[in-house]
Motif scaffolding. Structure first.
Motif, PDB file in Angstrom:
ATOM      1  N   GLU A  38      27.630  43.563  48.909  1.00  0.00           N
ATOM      2  CA  GLU A  38      27.848  44.702  49.657  1.00  0.00           C
ATOM      3  C   GLU A  38      28.728  45.119  50.271  1.00  0.00           C
ATOM      4  O   GLU A  38      29.159  46.317  51.142  1.00  0.00           O
ATOM      5  N   ASN A  39      30.526  45.111  49.317  1.00  0.00           N
ATOM      6  CA  ASN A  39      31.869  45.479  49.380  1.00  0.00           C
ATOM      7  C   ASN A  39      32.105  46.244  48.173  1.00  0.00           C
ATOM      8  O   ASN A  39      32.858  47.082  48.591  1.00  0.00           O
ATOM      9  N   GLY A  40      31.132  45.831  47.160  1.00  0.00           N
ATOM     10  CA  GLY A  40      31.443  46.720  46.497  1.00  0.00           C
ATOM     11  C   GLY A  40      32.895  46.619  45.599  1.00  0.00           C
ATOM     12  O   GLY A  40      33.218  47.280  44.617  1.00  0.00           O
ATOM     13  N   MET A  41      32.596  44.894  45.437  1.00  0.00           N
ATOM     14  CA  MET A  41      34.061  45.116  44.524  1.00  0.00           C
ATOM     15  C   MET A  41      33.825  43.936  43.447  1.00  0.00           C
ATOM     16  O   MET A  41      32.699  43.227  44.164  1.00  0.00           O
ATOM     17  N   VAL A  42      33.871  43.719  42.599  1.00  0.00           N
ATOM     18  CA  VAL A  42      34.298  42.816  41.521  1.00  0.00           C
ATOM     19  C   VAL A  42      35.575  41.957  40.828  1.00  0.00           C
ATOM     20  O   VAL A  42      36.850  43.033  40.883  1.00  0.00           O
ATOM     21  N   THR A  43      35.716  41.182  41.349  1.00  0.00           N
ATOM     22  CA  THR A  43      36.410  40.032  41.105  1.00  0.00           C
ATOM     23  C   THR A  43      36.650  39.220  39.316  1.00  0.00           C
ATOM     24  O   THR A  43      35.603  39.030  38.991  1.00  0.00           O
ATOM     25  N   VAL A  44      37.711  39.979  39.066  1.00  0.00           N
ATOM     26  CA  VAL A  44      38.005  39.585  37.292  1.00  0.00           C
ATOM     27  C   VAL A  44      38.841  38.894  36.700  1.00  0.00           C
ATOM     28  O   VAL A  44      39.381  39.141  37.737  1.00  0.00           O
ATOM     29  N   THR A  45      38.468  37.433  36.490  1.00  0.00           N
ATOM     30  CA  THR A  45      39.844  36.287  36.090  1.00  0.00           C
ATOM     31  C   THR A  45      39.729  36.507  35.287  1.00  0.00           C
ATOM     32  O   THR A  45      38.384  36.418  33.664  1.00  0.00           O
ATOM     33  N   SER A  46      41.093  36.229  34.135  1.00  0.00           N
ATOM     34  CA  SER A  46      41.064  36.396  33.040  1.00  0.00           C
ATOM     35  C   SER A  46      42.460  35.723  32.188  1.00  0.00           C
ATOM     36  O   SER A  46      43.501  35.581  32.897  1.00  0.00           O
ATOM     37  N   ASP A  47      42.429  35.874  31.629  1.00  0.00           N
ATOM     38  CA  ASP A  47      43.503  34.561  30.275  1.00  0.00           C
ATOM     39  C   ASP A  47      44.495  35.832  30.053  1.00  0.00           C
ATOM     40  O   ASP A  47      45.549  35.385  31.031  1.00  0.00           O
ATOM     41  N   SER A  48      44.065  36.951  30.723  1.00  0.00           N
ATOM     42  CA  SER A  48      46.108  38.137  30.454  1.00  0.00           C
ATOM     43  C   SER A  48      45.278  39.207  31.229  1.00  0.00           C
ATOM     44  O   SER A  48      44.425  39.389  31.253  1.00  0.00           O
ATOM     45  N   ASP A  49      46.041  40.107  31.615  1.00  0.00           N
ATOM     46  CA  ASP A  49      46.230  41.386  31.601  1.00  0.00           C
ATOM     47  C   ASP A  49      45.079  42.159  30.586  1.00  0.00           C
ATOM     48  O   ASP A  49      44.885  42.556  30.080  1.00  0.00           O
ATOM     49  N   LEU A  50      44.172  43.494  32.187  1.00  0.00           N
ATOM     50  CA  LEU A  50      43.092  43.412  30.836  1.00  0.00           C
ATOM     51  C   LEU A  50      43.199  44.923  30.803  1.00  0.00           C
ATOM     52  O   LEU A  50      44.045  45.467  31.646  1.00  0.00           O
ATOM     53  N   ASP A  51      42.487  45.793  29.614  1.00  0.00           N
ATOM     54  CA  ASP A  51      42.978  47.227  29.468  1.00  0.00           C
ATOM     55  C   ASP A  51      42.351  48.134  30.665  1.00  0.00           C
ATOM     56  O   ASP A  51      40.759  47.528  30.464  1.00  0.00           O
ATOM     57  N   ILE A  52      42.561  48.473  31.448  1.00  0.00           N
ATOM     58  CA  ILE A  52      41.432  48.922  32.361  1.00  0.00           C
ATOM     59  C   ILE A  52      40.737  50.270  32.031  1.00  0.00           C
ATOM     60  O   ILE A  52      39.297  50.621  31.994  1.00  0.00           O
ATOM     61  N   ALA A  53      40.687  49.943  30.527  1.00  0.00           N
ATOM     62  CA  ALA A  53      39.331  51.409  29.783  1.00  0.00           C
ATOM     63  C   ALA A  53      38.644  50.177  29.516  1.00  0.00           C
ATOM     64  O   ALA A  53      37.203  50.881  29.336  1.00  0.00           O
TER      65      ALA A  53
END
Length: 72
Positions: A38-53
Motif C-alpha cells: 500500500e505504501n510502496g515500502m520494503v523493510t529488509v533485516t540483514s546480518d550486516s549492511d547490504l550493498d545498495i547495488a
C-alpha cells in the motif's frame, strides 16, 4: 542485525510483494523481508549492511524499481 527501509515503485498486490520478497531473500545475509504494498515500502533485516547495488538488482529482477536509498 541491520534494518533498512526502501521505497519501491510498481507494486500493486500480494503477488508483487511475493516476487520482491523472493528476490531480496536471495541476497546473502538477508534474514527477513517485510513488504508494505500500500505504501510502496520494503523493510529488509540483514546480518550486516547490504550493498545498495545488490538490493536494486534484486528489486529490478522482480520487475520493480527501487526509488530511494535505505533509511534506518
Amino acid at each position: 542485525m541491520t534494518e533498512n527501509t526502501y521505497s519501491v515503485s510498481g507494486m500493486a498486490c500480494g503477488h508483487c510483494a511475493g516476487f520482491v520478497t523472493e528476490e531480496l531473500e536471495r541476497i546473502p545475509g538477508v534474514a527477513t523481508v517485510a513488504v508494505d504494498v500500500e505504501n510502496g515500502m520494503v523493510t529488509v533485516t540483514s546480518d550486516s549492511d547490504l550493498d545498495i547495488a545488490d538490493v536494486r538488482a534484486a528489486v529490478e529482477e522482480a520487475g520493480y524499481e527501487l526509488t530511494t536509498t535505505p533509511s534506518p
